[in-house]
Design a protein around this motif. Sequence first.
Motif, PDB file in Angstrom:
ATOM      1  N   PRO A 306      25.910  44.361  54.934  1.00 22.72           N
ATOM      2  CA  PRO A 306      27.193  43.641  55.037  1.00 22.72           C
ATOM      3  C   PRO A 306      27.517  42.821  53.790  1.00 22.72           C
ATOM      4  CG  PRO A 306      25.943  43.434  57.075  1.00 22.72           C
ATOM      5  CD  PRO A 306      25.040  44.070  56.090  1.00 22.72           C
ATOM      6  N   MET A 307      26.481  42.254  53.137  1.00 22.82           N
ATOM      7  CA  MET A 307      26.742  41.504  51.913  1.00 22.82           C
ATOM      8  C   MET A 307      27.251  42.414  50.803  1.00 22.82           C
ATOM      9  SD  MET A 307      23.662  38.674  51.665  1.00 22.82           S
ATOM     10  CE  MET A 307      23.730  37.166  52.666  1.00 22.82           C
ATOM     11  N   LEU A 308      26.717  43.618  50.732  1.00 26.74           N
ATOM     12  CA  LEU A 308      27.189  44.582  49.737  1.00 26.74           C
ATOM     13  C   LEU A 308      28.643  44.980  49.983  1.00 26.74           C
ATOM     14  CD1 LEU A 308      24.100  46.966  49.477  1.00 26.74           C
ATOM     15  CD2 LEU A 308      25.079  45.649  47.587  1.00 26.74           C
ATOM     16  N   GLN A 309      29.110  44.852  51.214  1.00 26.49           N
ATOM     17  CA  GLN A 309      30.461  45.277  51.569  1.00 26.49           C
ATOM     18  C   GLN A 309      31.472  44.131  51.559  1.00 26.49           C
ATOM     19  OE1 GLN A 309      29.628  47.075  55.367  1.00 26.49           O
ATOM     20  NE2 GLN A 309      29.010  49.030  54.474  1.00 26.49           N
ATOM     21  N   ALA A 310      31.024  42.924  51.220  1.00 25.22           N
ATOM     22  CA  ALA A 310      31.914  41.758  51.218  1.00 25.22           C
ATOM     23  C   ALA A 310      32.182  41.282  49.794  1.00 25.22           C
ATOM     24  CB  ALA A 310      31.296  40.630  52.043  1.00 25.22           C
ATOM     25  N   SER A 311      33.386  40.802  49.560  1.00 27.83           N
ATOM     26  CA  SER A 311      33.722  40.243  48.248  1.00 27.83           C
ATOM     27  C   SER A 311      33.167  38.835  48.090  1.00 27.83           C
ATOM     28  CB  SER A 311      35.239  40.224  48.051  1.00 27.83           C
ATOM     29  OG  SER A 311      35.758  41.523  47.910  1.00 27.83           O
ATOM     30  N   PHE A 312      33.238  38.030  49.170  1.00 28.31           N
ATOM     31  CA  PHE A 312      32.795  36.637  49.118  1.00 28.31           C
ATOM     32  C   PHE A 312      31.794  36.374  50.241  1.00 28.31           C
ATOM     33  CE2 PHE A 312      37.027  36.716  47.264  1.00 28.31           C
ATOM     34  CZ  PHE A 312      36.885  35.941  46.116  1.00 28.31           C
ATOM     35  N   GLU A 355      27.686  24.285  34.203  1.00 25.58           N
ATOM     36  CA  GLU A 355      28.903  24.614  33.466  1.00 25.58           C
ATOM     37  C   GLU A 355      29.414  26.023  33.785  1.00 25.58           C
ATOM     38  OE1 GLU A 355      25.308  25.299  30.732  1.00 25.58           O
ATOM     39  OE2 GLU A 355      25.994  23.795  32.192  1.00 25.58           O
ATOM     40  N   ASP A 356      28.584  26.858  34.423  1.00 24.29           N
ATOM     41  CA  ASP A 356      28.997  28.228  34.749  1.00 24.29           C
ATOM     42  C   ASP A 356      29.541  28.377  36.172  1.00 24.29           C
ATOM     43  OD1 ASP A 356      28.189  29.004  32.246  1.00 24.29           O
ATOM     44  OD2 ASP A 356      26.227  29.749  32.890  1.00 24.29           O
ATOM     45  N   PHE A 357      29.506  27.327  36.952  1.00 22.19           N
ATOM     46  CA  PHE A 357      29.790  27.476  38.382  1.00 22.19           C
ATOM     47  C   PHE A 357      31.182  28.038  38.667  1.00 22.19           C
ATOM     48  CE2 PHE A 357      25.921  25.996  39.962  1.00 22.19           C
ATOM     49  CZ  PHE A 357      25.941  26.106  41.339  1.00 22.19           C
ATOM     50  N   ARG A 358      32.170  27.617  37.936  1.00 22.51           N
ATOM     51  CA  ARG A 358      33.528  28.080  38.202  1.00 22.51           C
ATOM     52  C   ARG A 358      33.708  29.546  37.805  1.00 22.51           C
ATOM     53  NH1 ARG A 358      37.934  23.543  36.669  1.00 22.51           N
ATOM     54  NH2 ARG A 358      39.168  24.970  37.956  1.00 22.51           N
ATOM     55  N   GLU A 359      32.770  30.074  37.024  1.00 20.70           N
ATOM     56  CA  GLU A 359      32.867  31.470  36.590  1.00 20.70           C
ATOM     57  C   GLU A 359      32.302  32.439  37.625  1.00 20.70           C
ATOM     58  OE1 GLU A 359      31.423  32.246  32.662  1.00 20.70           O
ATOM     59  OE2 GLU A 359      31.881  30.220  31.975  1.00 20.70           O
ATOM     60  N   PHE A 360      31.420  31.957  38.525  1.00 21.31           N
ATOM     61  CA  PHE A 360      30.792  32.894  39.462  1.00 21.31           C
ATOM     62  C   PHE A 360      30.903  32.459  40.922  1.00 21.31           C
ATOM     63  CE2 PHE A 360      27.328  29.890  38.746  1.00 21.31           C
ATOM     64  CZ  PHE A 360      26.749  29.774  40.004  1.00 21.31           C
ATOM     65  N   SER A 361      31.552  31.333  41.196  1.00 25.69           N
ATOM     66  CA  SER A 361      31.602  30.857  42.581  1.00 25.69           C
ATOM     67  C   SER A 361      32.929  30.171  42.867  1.00 25.69           C
ATOM     68  CB  SER A 361      30.446  29.882  42.854  1.00 25.69           C
ATOM     69  OG  SER A 361      30.635  28.667  42.139  1.00 25.69           O
ATOM     70  N   PRO A 384      43.474  36.104  42.177  1.00 20.57           N
ATOM     71  CA  PRO A 384      43.879  37.423  41.671  1.00 20.57           C
ATOM     72  C   PRO A 384      42.697  38.397  41.626  1.00 20.57           C
ATOM     73  CG  PRO A 384      44.748  35.665  40.281  1.00 20.57           C
ATOM     74  CD  PRO A 384      43.788  35.019  41.229  1.00 20.57           C
ATOM     75  N   ARG A 385      42.991  39.679  41.835  1.00 22.28           N
ATOM     76  CA  ARG A 385      41.932  40.687  41.862  1.00 22.28           C
ATOM     77  C   ARG A 385      41.162  40.736  40.548  1.00 22.28           C
ATOM     78  NH1 ARG A 385      44.450  46.066  44.871  1.00 22.28           N
ATOM     79  NH2 ARG A 385      44.966  45.061  46.861  1.00 22.28           N
ATOM     80  N   GLU A 386      41.863  40.548  39.433  1.00 23.04           N
ATOM     81  CA  GLU A 386      41.189  40.583  38.140  1.00 23.04           C
ATOM     82  C   GLU A 386      40.173  39.460  38.031  1.00 23.04           C
ATOM     83  OE1 GLU A 386      44.431  40.400  38.614  1.00 23.04           O
ATOM     84  OE2 GLU A 386      45.094  42.441  38.140  1.00 23.04           O
ATOM     85  N   GLU A 387      40.521  38.303  38.570  1.00 22.02           N
ATOM     86  CA  GLU A 387      39.601  37.168  38.548  1.00 22.02           C
ATOM     87  C   GLU A 387      38.406  37.435  39.451  1.00 22.02           C
ATOM     88  OE1 GLU A 387      38.064  33.424  37.559  1.00 22.02           O
ATOM     89  OE2 GLU A 387      39.591  34.693  36.623  1.00 22.02           O
ATOM     90  N   VAL A 388      38.630  38.042  40.610  1.00 19.82           N
ATOM     91  CA  VAL A 388      37.529  38.393  41.502  1.00 19.82           C
ATOM     92  C   VAL A 388      36.570  39.347  40.804  1.00 19.82           C
ATOM     93  CG1 VAL A 388      36.911  39.555  43.663  1.00 19.82           C
ATOM     94  CG2 VAL A 388      38.872  37.992  43.601  1.00 19.82           C
ATOM     95  N   ALA A 389      37.107  40.339  40.098  1.00 13.63           N
ATOM     96  CA  ALA A 389      36.262  41.299  39.385  1.00 13.63           C
ATOM     97  C   ALA A 389      35.435  40.605  38.312  1.00 13.63           C
ATOM     98  CB  ALA A 389      37.126  42.402  38.769  1.00 13.63           C
ATOM     99  N   ARG A 390      36.041  39.657  37.592  1.00 15.06           N
ATOM    100  CA  ARG A 390      35.294  38.923  36.558  1.00 15.06           C
ATOM    101  C   ARG A 390      34.196  38.081  37.186  1.00 15.06           C
ATOM    102  NH1 ARG A 390      40.468  38.292  34.126  1.00 15.06           N
ATOM    103  NH2 ARG A 390      40.734  36.244  35.116  1.00 15.06           N
ATOM    104  N   MET A 391      34.486  37.446  38.308  1.00 14.08           N
ATOM    105  CA  MET A 391      33.484  36.611  38.974  1.00 14.08           C
ATOM    106  C   MET A 391      32.311  37.462  39.461  1.00 14.08           C
ATOM    107  SD  MET A 391      36.042  34.103  41.109  1.00 14.08           S
ATOM    108  CE  MET A 391      34.796  33.004  41.732  1.00 14.08           C
ATOM    109  N   ARG A 392      32.613  38.651  39.993  1.00 16.58           N
ATOM    110  CA  ARG A 392      31.526  39.504  40.467  1.00 16.58           C
ATOM    111  C   ARG A 392      30.631  39.939  39.307  1.00 16.58           C
ATOM    112  NH1 ARG A 392      34.171  43.027  43.164  1.00 16.58           N
ATOM    113  NH2 ARG A 392      34.005  41.781  45.063  1.00 16.58           N
ATOM    114  N   GLU A 393      31.216  40.239  38.164  1.00 10.51           N
ATOM    115  CA  GLU A 393      30.405  40.611  37.007  1.00 10.51           C
ATOM    116  C   GLU A 393      29.507  39.454  36.576  1.00 10.51           C
ATOM    117  OE1 GLU A 393      29.708  43.386  35.146  1.00 10.51           O
ATOM    118  OE2 GLU A 393      30.612  44.297  36.921  1.00 10.51           O
TER     119      GLU A 393
END
Length: 435
Positions: A306-312, A355-361, A384-393
């Motif tokens: 289920p975690m693999l299938q969720a965005s957040f 300092e990285d928290f806003r980039e991944f969470s 935005p979807r683009e921001e979600v994709a950047r956060m996941r990376e």
Amino acid sequence: MASTSTVTTLTIFSLLLFFINLTTSQQISTVDSECTDRWIHIRTLPSRFNLDLLSTCNHYPLTDDLCPYLSNHGLGPKTHTRTRSWYRTDPLLLELIFHRRILEYPCLTPDPNLATAVYLPYYAGIDSLRYLYGPDVNSSADHGSDLLSFLKQDSPEIWARRSGQDHFLVMARPAWDFSQPLTVDPPIWGTSFLERPEFFNLTALTLESRFWPWQEQAVPYPTSFHPHSLPFLESWIRRVRRSRRTSLMLFAGGGGTSSTPNIRRSIRMECTSTNVTVTESEIKTCDFVDCSNGICEHDPIRFMRPMLQASFCLQPPGDTPTRKATFDGIIAGCIPVFFEDQTAKMQYTWHLPEEDFREFSVTIAKEDVVFRGVRIADVLMSIPREEVARMREKVIEMMPRVMYRRHGASIGLMSKKDAVDIAIDGVLDKINSRV
């Protein structure tokens, strides 16, 4: 009494420790040039402080039987026979895992006078069980007295050289469990190990810190993912990247069933009442994995898919602010959603830089959700979807920092620093800055 299989495990582990330690000691001269200010001396402790404690793995009926999880040097049994990366790991055995891993550290020295840091292979969390649940619960102020006596009597110059400021150990429980004031009578909960003035100078690596004492530093909870080679890590990362995220958000946990307003109750109500499809993207708003009564603790198969299938992945505080699920979610590439800074931002500063928290969470104040009617789904859908994709990376990039690779890993994987490597770097920097 411990089972025969447990005794066999302990015997094999004792022999293996001896041979690995011997080999490491013979090889230290080959890395002298790389070890300036990085030498670590492993203090030789009587087995009553570590390996003997493992024989009590099933002595405490109020806790899980730890005996099945001693295998593979504390990683636990494999989740299935063909895997080489996934184990049923119990976080309480981090002391054993760390002990096994530090024997592979390239800058070990048998001479404490050459060492920047001194590692105490004391299984404090396991030893604390007899004070938390066993017959010694009313003498919890004594926790650590035997260790202190040994340090002051056996080669006392090692401890006295810097009054313990160059010593460190791992305590595989929240620091609160070792922080009962010495003046409390009768004892309420926990031991008083970290409240003893004699231990104020040492560095304690705990699963959760209390924020203010300088001797504590939180390190990640062990997950079930322990790859042994770089191809296995890269294969998992590819799977995480291509996983189809069919849920906007996921909560894997228990609680939230009381009538008292709290963040877990709000999450459970939102997940169960708005479990509908977002029309334009055909994804579920919220997925819920009920982990009540510890049913997920040693079963990563139950929550990892289920975690693999969720965005957040929602990471609310529970009995204490921190959660093992925070790190399970990162391993799955699931963007963490925090509801207070104490859950991670103020804890794991070595492994998850502030300092990285806003980039991944994402952070949503729990008061806004519980008392002001803010819907978590609305906040997350506004990103935005683009921001979600950047956060996941960014989450995927941070994955190696929070995993505990398997001991005996390949050279390629050792080039990527994992949770143990970063913890050792942090300890050395901390001690160097003190002394």
